[in-house]
Design an enzyme around this catalytic site. Structure first.
Site, PDB file in Angstrom:
ATOM      1  N   VAL A  86       1.037  -1.377  -0.091  1.00 49.21           N
ATOM      2  CA  VAL A  86      -0.002  -0.100   0.346  1.00 49.21           C
ATOM      3  C   VAL A  86       0.223   1.402   0.066  1.00 49.21           C
ATOM      4  O   VAL A  86      -0.008   2.408  -0.721  1.00 49.21           O
ATOM      5  CB  VAL A  86      -0.704  -0.030   1.347  1.00 49.21           C
ATOM      6  CG1 VAL A  86      -0.049   0.112   1.916  1.00 49.21           C
ATOM      7  CG2 VAL A  86      -1.770   1.094   0.635  1.00 49.21           C
ATOM      8  N   ASP A 163      -6.691  -1.272   6.380  1.00 46.36           N
ATOM      9  CA  ASP A 163      -7.119  -2.067   7.165  1.00 46.36           C
ATOM     10  C   ASP A 163      -5.830  -3.606   7.521  1.00 46.36           C
ATOM     11  O   ASP A 163      -5.174  -3.381   6.293  1.00 46.36           O
ATOM     12  CB  ASP A 163      -8.415  -3.190   7.370  1.00 46.36           C
ATOM     13  CG  ASP A 163      -8.495  -4.125   6.359  1.00 46.36           C
ATOM     14  OD1 ASP A 163      -8.341  -5.299   6.450  1.00 46.36           O
ATOM     15  OD2 ASP A 163      -8.908  -3.952   4.853  1.00 46.36           O
ATOM     16  N   GLY A 305      -5.872  -6.202   0.792  1.00 51.09           N
ATOM     17  CA  GLY A 305      -6.488  -5.727   2.488  1.00 51.09           C
ATOM     18  C   GLY A 305      -5.659  -4.083   1.964  1.00 51.09           C
ATOM     19  O   GLY A 305      -4.556  -4.032   1.376  1.00 51.09           O
ATOM     20  N   GLU A 306      -5.197  -3.989   3.091  1.00 49.98           N
ATOM     21  CA  GLU A 306      -4.388  -2.527   4.004  1.00 49.98           C
ATOM     22  C   GLU A 306      -5.020  -1.315   3.321  1.00 49.98           C
ATOM     23  O   GLU A 306      -4.367  -0.125   3.531  1.00 49.98           O
ATOM     24  CB  GLU A 306      -2.351  -2.469   2.868  1.00 49.98           C
ATOM     25  CG  GLU A 306      -2.052  -4.239   3.006  1.00 49.98           C
ATOM     26  CD  GLU A 306      -0.815  -4.025   2.766  1.00 49.98           C
ATOM     27  OE1 GLU A 306      -0.297  -3.095   1.372  1.00 49.98           O
ATOM     28  OE2 GLU A 306       0.547  -5.377   2.751  1.00 49.98           O
ATOM     29  N   GLY A 307      -5.650  -1.944   1.908  1.00 47.43           N
ATOM     30  CA  GLY A 307      -5.745  -0.297   1.016  1.00 47.43           C
ATOM     31  C   GLY A 307      -5.606  -0.351  -0.382  1.00 47.43           C
ATOM     32  O   GLY A 307      -6.168   1.116  -0.495  1.00 47.43           O
TER      33      GLY A 307
END
Lengths: 338, 338
Positions: A86, A163, A305-307
């Site tokens: 990210v 997240d 995830g992570e954005g």
């Protein structure tokens, strides 16, 4: 959404130097952004701010993932050092990154770019007891609202959800099952990559938790507290905080859309501020997006995830709004209409 | 594609701090970029340069579009003034824009950002005679190769295709029919927005041109010269010029993929340098992408051309390569593996 601003945006789109409708979904997105901001053109969507809410999950004890719980903390350090996926995407897109410890198991040291807002040190095991108390769920929601407000106060014109939390797709699937009424087996995926036996165990664990607590879509705080995660609660608040300020928020993957369902249940109008960045391969993401009535902008078969998906989508959203600001009209450019 | 660099990229992807495969299509894209550059990591894909090839079409006389031919020239001025959709997108994505007059009907004045490389003042009407001579087609291809080389010499590490030419979807459909063997009716769309009667006329005009010249996929220069456009020929050269330098090129919409089919016919290996930016709603685009065996990154229902879809896709491609450069490995970040 403000009807007058949307009408003005539609009329403006028709006057710009391009065939009517030729920008497809981006035109409707720009109209919605005008409606959300209640102005045409809506604000330029920069700067953009991503908040990565990190937390741990007691349900990890049920062996729903092969990753050790310590990885949540290690990845927070990786985010802060700029070494995660990210971070690379955010540098390309020009998105600012903030990490929020809303419930990591270990205690973290202060650092630049890290907001320490721990509600508790990880959740309890949802398959044996409520993941957290109602008060803790409310506190996490309020943390998310506060982070959204702080980023907007610092200048952000669009927020992005991120997240981090080992085992959080288990809580995501449980929440999606609650808010959509779909069976746990239909909304539970392979997360970061588990084998078939772990997948079956994961579904059984979720079913056990749902049977134990009987959470209801009518009680979103109850659902978040019994089978949710601290980052889910915070993300729900983050979405509510953005919507309350009429600032758009780009949702990332399955954790984000699970939290968005809780936000929608708490305040249905918050949906109008949501943009689906991408379609995660997690089956629950597709079910949740359908319930939210959101079409994802991107689909790359991602499940990180992570954005990451939200950040990749940001330039598209910003471009859609730039059209209303920067494009010439047929009149101003001296271009003949058909 | 260099197998050793691709293997190194795959191994590197597996060591980065994310679950294996979690970035989906972006991982395979990064591997291909390594193979193209014959190095791992491949070069960071910046700066990025978009070339918009502009030309006019004699087949406009057959009333295949309601837009007057003067709009091509007017839009070149709009590009130079920064007021078109592609300019707004390019500012967001950080892409440089160059306009190339390869065959606009009117004579253009010199301007910053405009390359004057007119091969002829618009094509002839393909439904009555060859659009251009073989020599002119070759000259346009060479112009495209030259522009690619010039942009790469100036530092560009990735090229993007753009086009402007009123009536150019007619030539695009004709070329796609030639190179895929599909009936004109299957590959001809509504372009910038025409009515059903015009659509039927457009198909008939294309069929008449194809019957008159009988162009063959085995003679790409013949196809370009009889039923192509000057921008199609130049774009084919642009793709060849990028591929010859092992620089990736992001294709925009139906005009780009029609030209890419000609490039592939001239030099099959050039396909390895191509990235499909988006799926245009023009039916010919989908047929051409299938023939090229390219999956588009984006799909927003767009049909504008100019390079808009390529520019929107650029940050995704750049992000995919950044991963190989900027992400930490499990070892370097001290993150535990499962």
């Amino acid at each position: 959404l403000d009807g007058e601003a949307m009408q003005a945006a539609r009329q403006r789109q028709a006057r710009l130097t391009k065939p009517a409708g030729s920008l497809g979904e981006l035109e409707e997105l720009s109209v919605r952004m005008a409606g959300l901001a209640a102005s045409c053109p809506p604000p330029v969507l920069a700067p953009a701010a991503l908040a990565i809410f990190a937390a741990d999950h007691g349900v990890h004890a049920q062996e729903v993932t092969p990753w050790p719980q310590a990885v949540t903390t290690q990845m927070v350090a990786n985010f802060l050092a700029g070494g995660a996926a990210v971070n690379a995407f955010a540098r390309q897109a020009g998105v600012g990154v903030t990490i929020v410890d809303v419930g990591v198991l270990s205690d973290l040291d202060p650092a630049d770019g890290l907001i320490l807002a721990k509600v508790r040190n990880g959740t309890a095991d949802m398959s044996e007891e409520p993941a957290m108390s109602r008060e803790e769920a409310v506190a996490a929601v309020e943390t998310g609202i506060g982070v959204a407000g702080r980023l907007i106060d610092e200048g952000a014109r669009i927020l992005l959800t991120g997240d981090m939390g080992i085992a959080n797709t288990t809580a995501s699937a449980a929440l999606i099952s609650v808010f959509t009424g779909r069976d746990a087996g239909m909304v539970t995926g392979y997360g970061t990559g588990i084998d078939a036996a772990t997948h079956l165990r994961k579904i059984e664990v979720i079913k056990r938790a749902l049977a134990l607590h009987e959470p209801s879509a009518e009680d979103p705080i109850g659902a978040l507290s019994t089978v949710g995660g601290l980052e889910h609660a915070a993300l729900a608040g983050f979405v509510l905080g953005a919507a309350a300020r009429r600032v758009p928020v780009i949702l990332d993957g399955v954790t984000a859309v699970a939290a968005a369902l809780a936000a929608q249940a708490l305040a249905p109008l918050s949906r109008e501020a949501m943009i689906a960045g991408h379609r995660s391969v997690e089956p629950g993401a597709t079910v949740a997006l359908a319930k939210l009535d959101l079409a994802p902008l991107l689909e790359f078969g991602m499940r990180l995830g992570e954005g990451t998906g939200a950040v990749l989508a940001y330039p598209v959203v910003a471009s859609a709004v730039r059209v209303l600001h920067e494009m010439a009209t047929f009149d101003s450019a001296g271009v003949t209409e058909k």
